[in-house]
Design a protein around this motif. Sequence first.
Motif, PDB file in Angstrom:
ATOM      1  N   TRP A 155      -3.690   3.169   5.194  1.00  0.00           N
ATOM      2  CA  TRP A 155      -5.046   2.633   5.374  1.00  0.00           C
ATOM      3  C   TRP A 155      -6.020   3.801   5.542  1.00  0.00           C
ATOM      4  CZ3 TRP A 155      -5.059  -2.683   8.068  1.00  0.00           C
ATOM      5  CH2 TRP A 155      -6.229  -3.384   7.736  1.00  0.00           C
ATOM      6  N   GLY A 156      -6.672   4.147   4.459  1.00  0.00           N
ATOM      7  CA  GLY A 156      -7.602   5.260   4.479  1.00  0.00           C
ATOM      8  C   GLY A 156      -9.031   4.826   4.699  1.00  0.00           C
ATOM      9  N   THR A 157      -9.945   5.735   4.435  1.00  0.00           N
ATOM     10  CA  THR A 157     -11.373   5.454   4.609  1.00  0.00           C
ATOM     11  C   THR A 157     -11.880   4.478   3.567  1.00  0.00           C
ATOM     12  OG1 THR A 157     -11.718   7.656   5.551  1.00  0.00           O
ATOM     13  CG2 THR A 157     -13.663   6.494   4.731  1.00  0.00           C
ATOM     14  N   SER A 158     -11.398   4.591   2.336  1.00  0.00           N
ATOM     15  CA  SER A 158     -11.933   3.776   1.243  1.00  0.00           C
ATOM     16  C   SER A 158     -10.959   2.743   0.693  1.00  0.00           C
ATOM     17  CB  SER A 158     -12.409   4.684   0.100  1.00  0.00           C
ATOM     18  OG  SER A 158     -11.358   5.519  -0.351  1.00  0.00           O
ATOM     19  N   VAL A 169      11.206  -1.966  -1.895  1.00  0.00           N
ATOM     20  CA  VAL A 169       9.882  -2.550  -2.050  1.00  0.00           C
ATOM     21  C   VAL A 169       9.980  -3.786  -2.936  1.00  0.00           C
ATOM     22  CG1 VAL A 169       7.548  -2.206  -2.937  1.00  0.00           C
ATOM     23  CG2 VAL A 169       8.718  -0.334  -1.760  1.00  0.00           C
ATOM     24  N   VAL A 170       9.552  -4.926  -2.403  1.00  0.00           N
ATOM     25  CA  VAL A 170       9.589  -6.170  -3.169  1.00  0.00           C
ATOM     26  C   VAL A 170       8.188  -6.701  -3.469  1.00  0.00           C
ATOM     27  CG1 VAL A 170      11.890  -6.826  -2.391  1.00  0.00           C
ATOM     28  CG2 VAL A 170       9.898  -7.517  -1.027  1.00  0.00           C
ATOM     29  N   HIS A 171       7.176  -6.187  -2.773  1.00  0.00           N
ATOM     30  CA  HIS A 171       5.788  -6.571  -3.031  1.00  0.00           C
ATOM     31  C   HIS A 171       4.902  -5.341  -2.825  1.00  0.00           C
ATOM     32  CE1 HIS A 171       7.012 -10.753  -2.973  1.00  0.00           C
ATOM     33  NE2 HIS A 171       7.425 -10.657  -1.718  1.00  0.00           N
ATOM     34  N   ALA A 172       3.783  -5.307  -3.524  1.00  0.00           N
ATOM     35  CA  ALA A 172       2.800  -4.237  -3.330  1.00  0.00           C
ATOM     36  C   ALA A 172       1.421  -4.785  -3.664  1.00  0.00           C
ATOM     37  CB  ALA A 172       3.123  -3.028  -4.207  1.00  0.00           C
ATOM     38  N   ALA A 173       0.428  -4.326  -2.921  1.00  0.00           N
ATOM     39  CA  ALA A 173      -0.947  -4.762  -3.167  1.00  0.00           C
ATOM     40  C   ALA A 173      -1.893  -3.709  -2.611  1.00  0.00           C
ATOM     41  CB  ALA A 173      -1.215  -6.118  -2.509  1.00  0.00           C
ATOM     42  N   GLN A 174      -3.140  -3.752  -3.071  1.00  0.00           N
ATOM     43  CA  GLN A 174      -4.142  -2.823  -2.560  1.00  0.00           C
ATOM     44  C   GLN A 174      -5.527  -3.434  -2.676  1.00  0.00           C
ATOM     45  OE1 GLN A 174      -4.221   0.821  -4.817  1.00  0.00           O
ATOM     46  NE2 GLN A 174      -4.302  -0.211  -6.772  1.00  0.00           N
ATOM     47  N   SER A 175      -6.447  -2.890  -1.896  1.00  0.00           N
ATOM     48  CA  SER A 175      -7.835  -3.339  -1.941  1.00  0.00           C
ATOM     49  C   SER A 175      -8.741  -2.172  -1.575  1.00  0.00           C
ATOM     50  CB  SER A 175      -8.062  -4.501  -0.964  1.00  0.00           C
ATOM     51  OG  SER A 175      -8.073  -4.046   0.387  1.00  0.00           O
ATOM     52  N   GLU A 176     -10.031  -2.397  -1.684  1.00  0.00           N
ATOM     53  CA  GLU A 176     -11.024  -1.399  -1.290  1.00  0.00           C
ATOM     54  C   GLU A 176     -11.519  -1.637   0.133  1.00  0.00           C
ATOM     55  OE1 GLU A 176     -14.071  -1.245  -4.242  1.00  0.00           O
ATOM     56  OE2 GLU A 176     -12.725  -0.505  -5.815  1.00  0.00           O
ATOM     57  N   GLN A 177     -10.737  -2.361   0.923  1.00  0.00           N
ATOM     58  CA  GLN A 177     -11.089  -2.643   2.315  1.00  0.00           C
ATOM     59  C   GLN A 177     -10.586  -1.513   3.215  1.00  0.00           C
ATOM     60  OE1 GLN A 177     -12.965  -5.626   3.422  1.00  0.00           O
ATOM     61  NE2 GLN A 177     -13.390  -5.168   1.287  1.00  0.00           N
ATOM     62  N   GLY A 178     -11.147  -0.329   3.000  1.00  0.00           N
ATOM     63  CA  GLY A 178     -10.804   0.803   3.832  1.00  0.00           C
ATOM     64  C   GLY A 178     -11.561   0.791   5.138  1.00  0.00           C
ATOM     65  N   MET A 179     -11.200   1.733   6.022  1.00  0.00           N
ATOM     66  CA  MET A 179     -11.830   1.810   7.340  1.00  0.00           C
ATOM     67  C   MET A 179     -13.341   1.914   7.240  1.00  0.00           C
ATOM     68  SD  MET A 179     -13.371   4.208   9.505  1.00  0.00           S
ATOM     69  CE  MET A 179     -12.813   5.802   8.914  1.00  0.00           C
ATOM     70  N   GLY A 180     -13.847   2.583   6.206  1.00  0.00           N
ATOM     71  CA  GLY A 180     -15.280   2.851   6.103  1.00  0.00           C
ATOM     72  C   GLY A 180     -16.146   1.628   5.919  1.00  0.00           C
TER      73      GLY A 180
END
Length: 303
Positions: A11-14, A26-37
């Motif tokens: 979980w980064g800034t961006s 690993v059976v699932h993976a996902a990402q978003s732009e919901q970073g700390m910033g």
Amino acid sequence: MSVVDWIAADWGTSHLRVWGFADETVVHAAQSEQGMGVLSRGQFEDALLTLTEDWLPEGRITPVVACGMVGSLQGWVEAPYRAVPCPPAGGGLVIAPARDLRLQVAVVPGLKQARPADVMRGEETQVAGFMARNPGWDGVICLPGTHSKWVHVSAGEVVSFQTFMTGEMFALLSRHSVLRHSVSGWEQAGFIQGLDQGMERPEWLMSRLFSIRAEGLLQGSDPAMARARLSGLLIGAELAAAKPYWLGQPVAVIGADELAQSYQEALERLSVPVTTHDATAMTLAGLSLARGHLPEGNPSCVN
């Protein structure tokens, strides 16, 4: 869907990246732009659930191990820095408050150094992952990125580290300075030229940077050559300053492919023994190691 035993989160800034594990697969993976910033403290849980809600089985707690800026002062919960010298992972996990009873979120603390003052969050997990995969390895780990890190490790501990704002400077200069009119694309010969100039005369860096603009105006220089030269100048100056770290040491570069390859090429030109390793793989190895420090109950801090 495959049953998830635990969840790893970077979980980064961006950005937020999550992986669902069945044991160590690993059976699932996902990402978003919901970073700390872009999140307030009360929004972190919802951002996590948006990506993982369908992975969580009913009737039991799913551990989540998270690293990065999620543990900063502005994050979900502050995970206080651990002082070096120390192992890159081991204890200090902080449990984030969660309303959803299916979650137990543990945040990995970063590392701090008193003199010269320096901090890291997230990179310590990559270092821990590399050391777990390479037991007994002593040397220097280079983590190129927005803020490049040079980390001296010995006897299983982080001894010292140093940060360089090279990536951020490249982004600012190429996008927001007068140089933005002169740089685009990439021509490798320009990188090598800039690298050699930055290494040989780092004290001339500020002047060399403006010469990129002047050469564009007066000589119509190739923007691809100019952009690569800009990168080379900055990385060359970084390497000159980081010489006490890499001189006489094996170096492991952990990073994204293209940037890591640039650092590897630069170090090879200096006859430094260097290997390159995938950043995501090292992050997951480090989070898996941190998982071993999770509590059976739900305390606020794990020692």
